[in-house]
Design a protein around this motif. Structure first.
Motif: not given
Ligand code: SF4
Length: 345
Positions: A67-79, A114-117, A167-169, A176-178
């Motif tokens: 569960a990644c705290p960056c919470n990219c809404a398109f990602c299955s790992f987003a917490a 790997a996930t961001a965390n 730099v994603r759409l 949650r990333i600038k």
């Molecule tokens: S930073 Fe990477 S792993 Fe984390 S939610 Fe975003 S796309 Fe997914």
């Protein structure tokens, strides 16, 4: 066909940089219009002149689900998407075995994702081990979260040739990333001598032409060895899934426009997930996947959405695109952006 489109396409083919307004014009036509097919034909022709027309297959192994705290809404790992609640790291032996399989199948580059965390030092340990078990000339690439110069140097010292970073759409809005943080990571990679692959992603039906153009322009400014375009795969029952998915026909047009926008200076043009229309429109990097995958909801995507190398090869065969044998030219130590030029034609 509108003369305006012919002029823009011919300008790109002549090696001139096309303006943001011209990129938008190319994108504004329906996917199945004459204008779109002219764009796709030109992109394919341009790539036929690059790398001798030899396309690449890059294989990625995802080492962790979490569960990644960056919470990219398109990602299955987003917490926030609540799909992977526990952290599960693949045993090192399994990671190495999957990398070896991809290598033996003929992948031109091997990525570890790997996930961001995921702890950076753990990633370095894995990268070192994997690198030491791959063939001497094999290319290893990192697809991880943001980092600084020290980490970039550590990646380089571990035998990593480059990174995938974008730099994603919707960056900073559905993540949650600038944007600045993503760019700083790319800069750190460059400073440490790592090559960079990037892409316009993840494209969804709701993205405006202006946002597509803005991000396309970024991909051609960041010193990447390849750009491209990938569509968003809807993760069921998540916030963005209501928008649906862009068709392969439209993605083929978008990947062609990216190619014209990045020009001869960027030899690679990827698309994902692999598909024949994209390859026909000049995409020359396709992806095989194993282990964790941010577009999938299972731990082992090779049993689900992930393509293997053979399937990517089949797609290139259907598109009548020859495939490179051996290590990636895009990530080759001698390759500077644009330096592959019109070789082998
Ligand atoms: S930073 Fe990477 S792993 Fe984390 S939610 Fe975003 S796309 Fe997914």
């Amino acid at each position: 066909m509108k003369p305006k489109i012919r002029n823009i396409v011919d300008k790109a083919k002549a090696g001139k940089s096309i303006e943001a307004a011209e990129i938008k014009e190319l994108l504004s036509w329906p996917a199945l219009s004459e204008e779109s097919f002219y764009t796709q034909f030109a992109a394919r022709e341009m790539n036929r002149e690059l790398n001798g027309g030899r396309a690449e297959i890059h294989g990625q192994v995802g080492v962790v689900t979490a569960a990644c705290p960056c919470n990219c809404a398109f990602c299955s790992f987003a917490a926030s998407n609540g799909i992977f609640k526990e952290r599960s790291v693949q045993p090192l032996e399994e990671i190495m075995a999957q990398c070896r399989v991809l290598e033996q199948q003929g992948a031109n580059a091997i990525y570890l994702m790997a996930t961001a965390n995921f702890p950076f030092n753990d990633f370095i340990r894995i990268a070192r081990e994997v690198k030491s078990h791959l063939d001497k000339d094999s290319i290893l690439v990192a697809n991880i979260g943001d980092f600084g110069y020290q980490e970039a140097v550590a990646l380089k010292e571990a035998g990593v040739a480059g990174i995938y970073h974008a730099v994603r759409l919707g960056e900073g809005q559905v993540t949650r990333i600038k944007v600045q943080r993503r760019l700083e990571t790319m800069q750190a990679a460059h400073q440490a001598g790592l090559k960079l692959g990037t892409c316009l992603e993840p494209v969804g039906p709701e993205h405006s032409l202006d946002e597509l153009v803005e991000k396309i322009v970024i991909t051609r400014k960041v010193g990447a060895v390849f750009s491209g375009a990938a569509r968003r795969i809807p993760i069921p029952n998540t916030e963005l899934s209501r928008y649906g998915i862009v068709s392969e026909a439209r993605m083929a047009q978008i990947v062609a426009v990216v190619n014209l926008a990045t020009g001869y200076g960027i030899a690679g043009n990827c698309t994902h997930e692999p598909n024949v229309p994209g390859a026909m429109a000049g995409a020359n990097v396709l992806w095989a996947e194993s282990g964790a995958n941010p577009r999938d909801t299972v731990e082992h995507t090779e049993n689900s959405r992930g393509f293997d190398v053979a399937r990517c090869r089949d797609i290139y065969r259907e598109a009548e695109t020859p495939v490179l044998e051996g290590p990636s030219l895009l990530y080759a130590p001698s390759h500077k952006t644009g330096s592959l030029g019109k070789v082998g034609t």
